[in-house]
Design a protein around this motif. Structure first.
Motif, PDB file in Angstrom:
ATOM      1  N   GLU A   1       0.793  -1.227   0.000  1.00 39.56           N
ATOM      2  CA  GLU A   1       0.000   0.000   0.000  1.00 39.56           C
ATOM      3  C   GLU A   1       0.827   1.280   0.000  1.00 39.56           C
ATOM      4  O   GLU A   1       0.352   2.321  -0.443  1.00 39.56           O
ATOM      5  N   HIS A   2       2.053   1.223   0.519  1.00 39.12           N
ATOM      6  CA  HIS A   2       2.829   2.452   0.689  1.00 39.12           C
ATOM      7  C   HIS A   2       4.251   2.373   0.127  1.00 39.12           C
ATOM      8  O   HIS A   2       5.047   3.276   0.369  1.00 39.12           O
ATOM      9  N   GLN A   3       4.576   1.305  -0.557  1.00 41.18           N
ATOM     10  CA  GLN A   3       5.921   1.105  -1.106  1.00 41.18           C
ATOM     11  C   GLN A   3       7.014   1.173  -0.039  1.00 41.18           C
ATOM     12  O   GLN A   3       8.125   1.605  -0.292  1.00 41.18           O
ATOM     13  N   LEU A   4       6.678   0.763   1.192  1.00 38.33           N
ATOM     14  CA  LEU A   4       7.664   0.685   2.263  1.00 38.33           C
ATOM     15  C   LEU A   4       8.264  -0.715   2.259  1.00 38.33           C
ATOM     16  O   LEU A   4       7.537  -1.701   2.305  1.00 38.33           O
ATOM     17  N   THR A   5       9.565  -0.805   2.215  1.00 42.90           N
ATOM     18  CA  THR A   5      10.206  -2.111   2.207  1.00 42.90           C
ATOM     19  C   THR A   5      11.192  -2.304   3.350  1.00 42.90           C
ATOM     20  O   THR A   5      11.548  -3.424   3.668  1.00 42.90           O
ATOM     21  N   THR A   6      11.633  -1.194   3.971  1.00 36.80           N
ATOM     22  CA  THR A   6      12.645  -1.283   5.019  1.00 36.80           C
ATOM     23  C   THR A   6      12.262  -0.403   6.207  1.00 36.80           C
ATOM     24  O   THR A   6      11.804   0.718   6.023  1.00 36.80           O
ATOM     25  N   THR A   7      12.477  -0.929   7.405  1.00 41.10           N
ATOM     26  CA  THR A   7      12.310  -0.152   8.620  1.00 41.10           C
ATOM     27  C   THR A   7      13.701   0.253   9.088  1.00 41.10           C
ATOM     28  O   THR A   7      14.588  -0.583   9.190  1.00 41.10           O
ATOM     29  N   VAL A   8      13.895   1.536   9.364  1.00 43.41           N
ATOM     30  CA  VAL A   8      15.185   2.029   9.851  1.00 43.41           C
ATOM     31  C   VAL A   8      14.984   2.470  11.299  1.00 43.41           C
ATOM     32  O   VAL A   8      14.138   3.301  11.591  1.00 43.41           O
ATOM     33  N   TYR A   9      15.769   1.887  12.188  1.00 43.39           N
ATOM     34  CA  TYR A   9      15.659   2.184  13.611  1.00 43.39           C
ATOM     35  C   TYR A   9      16.563   3.339  14.005  1.00 43.39           C
ATOM     36  O   TYR A   9      17.460   3.739  13.252  1.00 43.39           O
ATOM     37  N   ARG A  10      16.348   3.853  15.206  1.00 39.87           N
ATOM     38  CA  ARG A  10      17.106   4.988  15.725  1.00 39.87           C
ATOM     39  C   ARG A  10      18.609   4.732  15.691  1.00 39.87           C
ATOM     40  O   ARG A  10      19.400   5.639  15.438  1.00 39.87           O
ATOM     41  N   ASN A  11      19.027   3.486  15.950  1.00 40.37           N
ATOM     42  CA  ASN A  11      20.458   3.165  15.974  1.00 40.37           C
ATOM     43  C   ASN A  11      21.021   2.873  14.583  1.00 40.37           C
ATOM     44  O   ASN A  11      22.173   2.482  14.448  1.00 40.37           O
ATOM     45  N   GLY A  12      20.204   3.047  13.543  1.00 40.01           N
ATOM     46  CA  GLY A  12      20.663   2.827  12.175  1.00 40.01           C
ATOM     47  C   GLY A  12      20.429   1.421  11.658  1.00 40.01           C
ATOM     48  O   GLY A  12      20.636   1.158  10.476  1.00 40.01           O
ATOM     49  N   ALA A  13      20.029   0.521  12.520  1.00 42.25           N
ATOM     50  CA  ALA A  13      19.751  -0.853  12.086  1.00 42.25           C
ATOM     51  C   ALA A  13      18.586  -0.849  11.097  1.00 42.25           C
ATOM     52  O   ALA A  13      17.687  -0.014  11.184  1.00 42.25           O
ATOM     53  N   ARG A  14      18.615  -1.790  10.186  1.00 45.19           N
ATOM     54  CA  ARG A  14      17.570  -1.894   9.167  1.00 45.19           C
ATOM     55  C   ARG A  14      16.996  -3.308   9.178  1.00 45.19           C
ATOM     56  O   ARG A  14      17.732  -4.270   9.327  1.00 45.19           O
ATOM     57  N   ASP A  15      15.685  -3.377   9.013  1.00 41.95           N
ATOM     58  CA  ASP A  15      14.977  -4.646   8.918  1.00 41.95           C
ATOM     59  C   ASP A  15      13.960  -4.544   7.796  1.00 41.95           C
ATOM     60  O   ASP A  15      13.415  -3.456   7.553  1.00 41.95           O
ATOM     61  N   PRO A  16      13.665  -5.663   7.145  1.00 52.16           N
ATOM     62  CA  PRO A  16      12.564  -5.636   6.181  1.00 52.16           C
ATOM     63  C   PRO A  16      11.278  -5.252   6.907  1.00 52.16           C
ATOM     64  O   PRO A  16      11.040  -5.691   8.038  1.00 52.16           O
ATOM     65  N   VAL A  17      10.459  -4.425   6.276  1.00 51.62           N
ATOM     66  CA  VAL A  17       9.228  -3.973   6.913  1.00 51.62           C
ATOM     67  C   VAL A  17       8.316  -5.153   7.235  1.00 51.62           C
ATOM     68  O   VAL A  17       7.569  -5.118   8.215  1.00 51.62           O
ATOM     69  N   ARG A  18       8.390  -6.222   6.471  1.00 53.49           N
ATOM     70  CA  ARG A  18       7.588  -7.423   6.768  1.00 53.49           C
ATOM     71  C   ARG A  18       7.967  -7.985   8.131  1.00 53.49           C
ATOM     72  O   ARG A  18       7.113  -8.383   8.905  1.00 53.49           O
ATOM     73  N   ALA A  19       9.260  -8.023   8.442  1.00 52.13           N
ATOM     74  CA  ALA A  19       9.713  -8.539   9.743  1.00 52.13           C
ATOM     75  C   ALA A  19       9.244  -7.630  10.864  1.00 52.13           C
ATOM     76  O   ALA A  19       8.799  -8.103  11.912  1.00 52.13           O
ATOM     77  N   TRP A  20       9.342  -6.308  10.664  1.00 52.60           N
ATOM     78  CA  TRP A  20       8.877  -5.361  11.672  1.00 52.60           C
ATOM     79  C   TRP A  20       7.384  -5.528  11.924  1.00 52.60           C
ATOM     80  O   TRP A  20       6.941  -5.583  13.071  1.00 52.60           O
ATOM     81  N   ALA A  21       6.587  -5.612  10.860  1.00 49.14           N
ATOM     82  CA  ALA A  21       5.135  -5.730  11.010  1.00 49.14           C
ATOM     83  C   ALA A  21       4.756  -7.022  11.721  1.00 49.14           C
ATOM     84  O   ALA A  21       3.877  -7.037  12.589  1.00 49.14           O
ATOM     85  N   LYS A  22       5.426  -8.099  11.385  1.00 44.88           N
ATOM     86  CA  LYS A  22       5.134  -9.383  12.035  1.00 44.88           C
ATOM     87  C   LYS A  22       5.478  -9.317  13.515  1.00 44.88           C
ATOM     88  O   LYS A  22       4.683  -9.725  14.375  1.00 44.88           O
ATOM     89  N   THR A  23       6.654  -8.780  13.848  1.00 45.09           N
ATOM     90  CA  THR A  23       7.056  -8.663  15.250  1.00 45.09           C
ATOM     91  C   THR A  23       6.107  -7.757  16.024  1.00 45.09           C
ATOM     92  O   THR A  23       5.703  -8.071  17.147  1.00 45.09           O
ATOM     93  N   ALA A  24       5.731  -6.637  15.433  1.00 48.71           N
ATOM     94  CA  ALA A  24       4.822  -5.702  16.104  1.00 48.71           C
ATOM     95  C   ALA A  24       3.472  -6.354  16.383  1.00 48.71           C
ATOM     96  O   ALA A  24       2.918  -6.212  17.477  1.00 48.71           O
TER      97      ALA A  24
END
Length: 116
Positions: free
Chosen positions: A20-43
């Motif tokens: 829906e939003h063309q988001l593919t990566t989550t960037v955390y405060r410490n600079g770490a990156r995760d696939p947005v799918r992994a973030w959504a599943k964990t959340a």
């Protein structure tokens, strides 16, 4: 109509940000990156676990229980991974369990048998 399980809801939600939003990566405060799918599943799984445990603790409290037995991974600390106070197979007050319904995002259920 059957409601989806936490895992099913997580799988469904995991694909939505990218689709829906063309988001593919989550960037955390410490600079770490995760696939947005992994973030959504964990959340989703984390919120599901917190909600489940809150309901279980409410029922225990209504039944007059003051202590619960904790089920968690053997290496899981009470407040997080690095906490030397290990959670598994311990008895905790319902108040303490309510303050820490899970130790880390993605953690499994925490509290089990209620004791009065």
């Amino acid at each position: 109509m059957c409601q989806p399980t936490g895992r099913q809801a997580a799988q469904t939600l995991a694909g939505r940000p990218a689709a829906e939003h063309q988001l593919t990566t989550t960037v955390y405060r410490n600079g770490a990156r995760d696939p947005v799918r992994a973030w959504a599943k964990t959340a989703t799984l984390t919120k599901s676990a917190v909600t489940y445990n809150a309901g279980a603790l409410d029922l225990a409290h209504e039944a007059g229980a003051h202590m619960v037995e904790v089920f968690d991974g053997g290496d899981c600390g009470w407040t997080g991974h690095r906490d030397p106070d290990k959670a598994a197979r311990t008895l905790r007050t319902t108040e303490d369990a309510a303050r820490w319904p899970i130790s880390t995002p993605g953690a499994a259920e925490r509290s089990g048998r209620a004791q009065t």
